[in-house]
Design a protein around this motif. Structure first.
Motif, short mmCIF file in Angstrom:
data_model
loop_
_atom_site.label_atom_id
_atom_site.label_comp_id
_atom_site.label_asym_id
_atom_site.label_seq_id
_atom_site.Cartn_x
_atom_site.Cartn_y
_atom_site.Cartn_z
N ARG A 103 0.83 -1.21 0.00
CA ARG A 103 0.00 0.00 0.00
C ARG A 103 0.86 1.26 0.00
N SER A 104 1.93 1.25 0.79
CA SER A 104 2.83 2.41 0.83
C SER A 104 3.46 2.67 -0.53
N HIS A 105 3.91 1.62 -1.20
CA HIS A 105 4.47 1.78 -2.55
C HIS A 105 3.42 2.34 -3.51
N PHE A 106 2.22 1.81 -3.42
CA PHE A 106 1.14 2.26 -4.30
C PHE A 106 0.83 3.74 -4.07
N GLU A 107 0.68 4.12 -2.81
CA GLU A 107 0.35 5.51 -2.50
C GLU A 107 1.48 6.47 -2.90
N ARG A 108 2.73 6.02 -2.73
CA ARG A 108 3.87 6.85 -3.16
C ARG A 108 3.85 7.01 -4.67
N ALA A 109 3.52 5.94 -5.39
CA ALA A 109 3.45 6.00 -6.86
C ALA A 109 2.36 6.97 -7.31
N LEU A 110 1.22 6.99 -6.60
CA LEU A 110 0.15 7.93 -6.95
C LEU A 110 0.62 9.37 -6.83
N LYS A 111 1.34 9.67 -5.77
CA LYS A 111 1.87 11.03 -5.58
C LYS A 111 2.89 11.38 -6.65
N THR A 112 3.75 10.42 -6.96
CA THR A 112 4.77 10.65 -7.98
C THR A 112 4.12 10.86 -9.34
N GLN A 113 3.08 10.07 -9.63
CA GLN A 113 2.38 10.22 -10.90
C GLN A 113 1.75 11.61 -11.01
N ALA A 114 1.12 12.07 -9.94
CA ALA A 114 0.50 13.40 -9.95
C ALA A 114 1.54 14.48 -10.20
N SER A 115 2.68 14.38 -9.55
CA SER A 115 3.76 15.35 -9.76
C SER A 115 4.29 15.29 -11.18
N ARG A 116 4.47 14.07 -11.68
CA ARG A 116 4.98 13.89 -13.05
C ARG A 116 4.04 14.50 -14.07
N LEU A 117 2.75 14.23 -13.91
CA LEU A 117 1.77 14.75 -14.88
C LEU A 117 1.66 16.28 -14.80
N MET A 118 1.79 16.82 -13.61
CA MET A 118 1.75 18.28 -13.46
C MET A 118 2.96 18.93 -14.11
N ALA A 119 4.09 18.26 -14.06
CA ALA A 119 5.33 18.81 -14.61
C ALA A 119 5.38 18.74 -16.14
N GLU A 120 4.60 17.83 -16.73
CA GLU A 120 4.59 17.70 -18.19
C GLU A 120 3.93 18.93 -18.79
N GLN A 121 4.57 19.42 -19.82
CA GLN A 121 4.08 20.65 -20.46
C GLN A 121 2.86 20.40 -21.34
N SER A 122 2.74 19.21 -21.87
CA SER A 122 1.63 18.91 -22.77
C SER A 122 0.34 18.67 -21.99
N GLU A 123 -0.76 18.74 -22.70
CA GLU A 123 -2.06 18.49 -22.07
C GLU A 123 -2.16 17.00 -21.73
N VAL A 124 -2.66 16.71 -20.57
CA VAL A 124 -2.76 15.33 -20.10
C VAL A 124 -4.11 14.76 -20.51
N ASN A 125 -4.08 13.60 -21.17
CA ASN A 125 -5.35 12.98 -21.54
C ASN A 125 -5.80 12.02 -20.44
N GLU A 126 -7.05 11.60 -20.53
CA GLU A 126 -7.63 10.76 -19.48
C GLU A 126 -6.92 9.42 -19.33
N SER A 127 -6.47 8.85 -20.45
CA SER A 127 -5.80 7.55 -20.35
C SER A 127 -4.48 7.66 -19.60
N ALA A 128 -3.79 8.78 -19.73
CA ALA A 128 -2.53 8.98 -18.99
C ALA A 128 -2.78 9.06 -17.49
N LEU A 129 -3.95 9.54 -17.12
CA LEU A 129 -4.30 9.65 -15.71
C LEU A 129 -4.54 8.29 -15.07
N LYS A 130 -4.81 7.30 -15.89
CA LYS A 130 -5.20 5.98 -15.39
C LYS A 130 -4.07 4.96 -15.35
N VAL A 131 -2.86 5.36 -15.78
CA VAL A 131 -1.75 4.40 -15.85
C VAL A 131 -0.62 4.83 -14.90
N LEU A 132 -0.20 3.89 -14.08
CA LEU A 132 0.97 4.11 -13.24
C LEU A 132 2.16 3.47 -13.96
#
Length: 159
Positions: A103-132
């Motif tokens: 669970r800790s690994h999963f929750e850490r990955a969710l936070k990292t994914q959110a940071s990664r997607l926010m840092a990307e300059q391009s528009e984020v599509n819905e499918s990118a939001l659903k993949v770790l």
């Protein structure tokens, strides 16, 4: 009924509610053994002991997969393989938390994914939001490397 000592009160309470009280002690097997060994009479008062085996790496990967699915995520290519190596190594460590660690690994990955997607300059599509992705588990994979930190003081001569 007049009960004089604390010990007598405890005995009356214990005997009065014996069939109505359940006490659950939970913890790592070796620590529970130490707890029960503190007082020879303590272990004899524990009527039933249930020991649960640790999850296998395969079962922990299934737990990770289910956590992702329940939260509408999928695991990207390579995540299961790398997490298998991480969990294999971690499970050999004392105090490893089984599903809690997953669970800790999963929750850490969710936070990292959110940071990664926010840092990307391009528009984020819905499918990118659903993949770790593997990248989202990078902090987790870093635990595969043995890093030794030297503790102490470093002195520098000034002037």
């Amino acid at each position: 009924l007049h009960v004089r000592s604390r010990r007598q009160r405890q005995m009356c309470i214990r005997d009065s509610f014996r069939d109505d009280v359940v006490v659950i002690l939970a913890g790592y097997t070796n620590l529970m053994d130490r707890l029960l060994a503190v007082n020879p009479g303590f272990a004899s008062r524990i009527q039933t002991r249930i020991t649960f085996p640790d999850y296998t790496v395969s079962e922990m990967l299934e737990i990770l997969q289910r956590m992702a699915a329940i939260n509408d995520f999928t695991l990207g290519a390579g995540v299961r393989e790398k997490m298998s190596a991480v969990l294999e190594r971690e499970s050999a460590s004392p105090g490893f938390g089984n599903a809690r660690s997953v669970r800790s690994h999963f929750e850490r990955a969710l936070k990292t994914q959110a940071s990664r997607l926010m840092a990307e300059q391009s528009e984020v599509n819905e499918s990118a939001l659903k993949v770790l992705t593997e990248e989202d588990f990078t902090g987790t994979f870093a635990s595969l490397q043995t890093v030794q930190h030297r503790l102490g003081f470093q002195f520098r001569q000034v002037g």
